[in-house]
Motif scaffolding. Structure first.
Motif, PDB file in Angstrom:
ATOM      1  N   GLY A 279      -9.081  10.730  10.503  1.00 53.10           N
ATOM      2  CA  GLY A 279      -9.090  10.058  11.758  1.00 53.10           C
ATOM      3  C   GLY A 279      -9.903   8.894  11.639  1.00 53.10           C
ATOM      4  O   GLY A 279      -9.873   8.065  12.462  1.00 53.10           O
ATOM      5  N   GLU A 280     -10.327   8.433  10.383  1.00 53.08           N
ATOM      6  CA  GLU A 280     -10.952   7.200  10.245  1.00 53.08           C
ATOM      7  C   GLU A 280     -10.294   6.213   9.437  1.00 53.08           C
ATOM      8  O   GLU A 280      -9.750   6.913   8.236  1.00 53.08           O
ATOM      9  CB  GLU A 280     -12.576   7.292   9.583  1.00 53.08           C
ATOM     10  N   ASP A 281     -10.080   4.978   9.587  1.00 49.20           N
ATOM     11  CA  ASP A 281      -9.505   4.243   8.685  1.00 49.20           C
ATOM     12  C   ASP A 281     -10.235   3.608   7.688  1.00 49.20           C
ATOM     13  O   ASP A 281     -11.723   3.330   8.028  1.00 49.20           O
ATOM     14  CB  ASP A 281      -9.056   2.702   9.345  1.00 49.20           C
ATOM     15  N   LEU A 282     -10.012   3.774   6.229  1.00 52.07           N
ATOM     16  CA  LEU A 282     -11.026   3.292   5.216  1.00 52.07           C
ATOM     17  C   LEU A 282     -10.205   2.414   4.484  1.00 52.07           C
ATOM     18  O   LEU A 282      -9.136   2.132   4.335  1.00 52.07           O
ATOM     19  CB  LEU A 282     -11.270   4.635   4.327  1.00 52.07           C
ATOM     20  N   ASN A 283     -11.126   1.607   3.705  1.00 53.27           N
ATOM     21  CA  ASN A 283     -10.551   0.767   2.891  1.00 53.27           C
ATOM     22  C   ASN A 283      -9.965   1.461   1.707  1.00 53.27           C
ATOM     23  O   ASN A 283     -10.452   2.521   1.346  1.00 53.27           O
ATOM     24  CB  ASN A 283     -11.840   0.106   2.144  1.00 53.27           C
ATOM     25  N   PRO A 284      -8.582   1.030   1.253  1.00 52.49           N
ATOM     26  CA  PRO A 284      -8.025   1.729   0.260  1.00 52.49           C
ATOM     27  C   PRO A 284      -8.653   2.057  -0.883  1.00 52.49           C
ATOM     28  O   PRO A 284      -8.376   2.989  -1.701  1.00 52.49           O
ATOM     29  CB  PRO A 284      -6.692   0.745   0.158  1.00 52.49           C
ATOM     30  N   ALA A 285      -9.448   0.965  -1.227  1.00 49.64           N
ATOM     31  CA  ALA A 285     -10.190   0.941  -2.539  1.00 49.64           C
ATOM     32  C   ALA A 285     -11.232   2.270  -2.564  1.00 49.64           C
ATOM     33  O   ALA A 285     -11.417   3.029  -3.240  1.00 49.64           O
ATOM     34  CB  ALA A 285     -11.055  -0.230  -2.725  1.00 49.64           C
TER      35      ALA A 285
END
Length: 577
Positions: free
Chosen positions: A251-257
């Motif tokens: 449910g949390e957007d994260l930096n792809p790295a």
């Protein structure tokens, strides 16, 4: 942001290369264990804790898929990496531009589910041995020994060539349409906590994400992608000019790295914990109870406590020597003493095969796909050691008696003769076994009397083999071992069947049924190696007639030839039902 995304793709290719070098067989091991899980569940013999050591790769990859989706496919799978490299060559070197129609692509993706179902059905009904030599990933794993692949994995090599051609035109050709393990992951990954978000209202009309998708997913139609066909390569995030595509975990957007780092850390953590747990359970003996069988019951033979060594022949003729520890009559530990096998293939096979043998308390286990020859070497070595734990030599009592006249022997304090390990595997013994088989063949009608006579002789002259002789005598008097006698009623007549023996030589047997029972088993033709085949033929056919069943022991020193005969008889009997 663009630089960070570029670094992610560079990192992915580095991880792929490392996994390709260090764990190239992880894919094949995982799929082999998928088959084991299916067979255990189907037979009602699944015990998760006890099975952990024999299913470690499956558990590792499956947990990663449940948590992070198909990261394994996009980042860790060696065969997927191979498909990526082939497509990159076609795109940048040969300048091939080919696009599959979207509707056709969506239909073809169902083929892998059909393949998975067919493999499971064949494995559970006919056994996995029937598929040996047909696996393209086996051919891929052993391609450095091209001569062996050409002669023993011909069908697999042909399929590998076809897959390679397909990968030239379609990115991830095998992964999209043919991969049976990918079919499993597509289903399981639906419950993962990771997904790719892509709100369509913020999209333009470029369809850039769809054009770079390795799996050909029509992303322009999607609000989000969770599991299924997505292999989490993150290329769609790299290409999006509006930065509209994001990675979402729980449910949390994260930096792809960060997301990719979490996936790599998850894999490393699960890999370490699972292997540590496997080692602890195996050492503690918890995994020694029967949990995995390959269509046969676990061996009920009572072994003598102690540590025994045995030898077998693996890949490229390399000798494998193992030590087997017996405690309270059960196999508690198996360790490699020495191995002349090719290290990559041996290491790929040893852990799985050894754990499966301990778990099932039997050497009737599947070979590891991609390391078949190394697996068979380990199995043969363990069987050789177990023969000694039963108080018998690696051949029958008759073979030992004949060999003792031609080879040096050691006398113990009781006057018991035992061949040295080197002699038990020598050509002299094979020759003696062949002569003995020839004598047995000439006196098939007197098999029971001969065995009774031999059993009596052994009980008088060899105290070390009293139990074995008694068993043989009992088997002869009763006509079959009570544990293996079949209650199946066959139709009278003569039936033929075929099987695959040593070096994939075809064996054809005829089985005569009279009054519903197996009356005679004879060789019709054999492309097997004559020495090994003759060594096995008389003993195996006599045992099958006596037991009225095909679940008889193979002849040590001629295991593959024995299996070919047994398979051919099974094939013939299936026609007699």
């Amino acid at each position: 942001m663009a630089k960070k995304i570029k670094k992610i793709q560079i990192a992915r290719h580095i991880v792929q290369l490392i996994m390709f070098i260090l764990l190239p067989g992880l894919y094949t091991l995982t799929f082999s264990e998928v088959k084991n899980v299916y067979k255990m569940i189907a037979s009602g013999n699944f015990h998760f804790i006890r099975a952990i050591p024999a299913l470690s790769e499956f558990i590792i990859v499956m947990l990663l898929t449940v948590l992070m989706g198909r990261f394994f496919c996009g980042w860790f799978c060696a065969f997927g990496t191979y498909n990526d490299w082939i497509h990159l060559i076609s795109k940048h070197v040969f300048k091939i531009k080919f696009k599959v129609n979207e509707r056709v692509d969506s239909v073809l993706k169902y083929v892998k589910y059909v393949i998975l179902l067919m493999l499971l059905i064949v494995t559970c009904t006919l056994g996995s041995n029937i598929l040996e030599g047909t696996s393209p990933w086996d051919a891929f794993a052993q391609i450095t020994d091209f001569k062996t692949v050409m002669t023993t994995l011909t069908i697999g090599l042909i399929l590998l060539v076809l897959i390679t051609i397909g990968a030239l035109f379609v990115e991830r050709f095998f992964c999209r349409y043919l991969c049976p393990l990918g079919a499993v992951f597509s289903i399981v990954s639906k419950i993962s906590i990771l997904k790719i978000n892509k709100p369509t209202e913020k999209c333009g009309k470029c369809r850039a994400c769809t054009s770079v998708c390795s799996m050909g997913i029509p992303l322009y139609k999607k609000e989000s992608v969770k599991g299924g066909e997505c292999i989490e390569c993150l290329k769609c995030i790299e290409i999006c000019p509006r930065k509209n595509t994001t990675v979402n975990i729980a449910g949390e957007d994260l930096n792809p790295a960060l997301a990719s780092s979490v996936a790599i850390a998850t894999f490393a953590g699960v890999y370490g914990i699972t292997n540590l747990t496997s080692a602890v359970l195996t050492k503690a003996g918890i995994s020694s109870a029967s949990s995995i069988t390959s269509g046969t019951n676990a061996n009920s033979t009572k072994y003598k406590d102690g540590t025994y060594t045995g030898s077998g022949t693996g890949f490229r003729g390399g000798t494998t020597t193992v030590s087997v520890t017996i405690k309270n009559g059960q196999i508690t530990n198996i360790e490699t003493v020495s191995s002349e096998d090719t290290p990559n293939f041996y290491n790929r096979a040893s852990g799985t095969v050894i754990n499966n043998i301990i778990s099932s308390q039997s050497t009737s286990v599947d070979t590891v796909s991609g390391a078949t020859f190394s697996s068979n070497g380990i199995i043969s070595a363990v069987q050789d050691a177990l023969n000694k734990a039963q108080g018998t030599s690696s051949s029958s009592n008759e073979d030992s008696q004949s060999s003792s006249d031609e080879n040096s022997v050691n006398q113990d304090s009781n006057g018991t003769s035992a061949l040295s390990d080197s002699n038990s595997n020598s050509n002299n013994q094979s020759a003696a076994g062949t002569k003995e088989d020839s004598q047995n063949s000439d006196s098939k009608n007197n098999t029971a009397e001969d065995e009774n006579s031999q059993a009596t002789q052994n009980s008088q002259t060899n105290n070390g083999t009293t139990n074995s002789s008694s068993n043989n005598s009992s088997k002869s008097n009763n006509g079959s071992a009570s544990s293996s006698t079949t209650s199946v009623k066959y139709k009278d007549g003569t039936y033929t069947g075929t099987g695959t023996g040593f070096r994939r030589g075809t064996t054809e047997m005829s089985v005569t049924i009279k009054d519903g029972k197996i009356a005679k088993v004879e060789t019709v033709s054999s492309q097997d190696t004559p020495n090994y085949y003759n060594y096995a033929e008389s003993t195996i056919t006599s045992e099958i007639v006596l037991a009225q069943a095909t679940n008889v022991d193979t002849v040590s020193g001629a295991t593959f030839s024995s299996r070919g005969i047994i398979e051919a008889v099974q094939n013939a009997l299936s026609k007699a039902k």
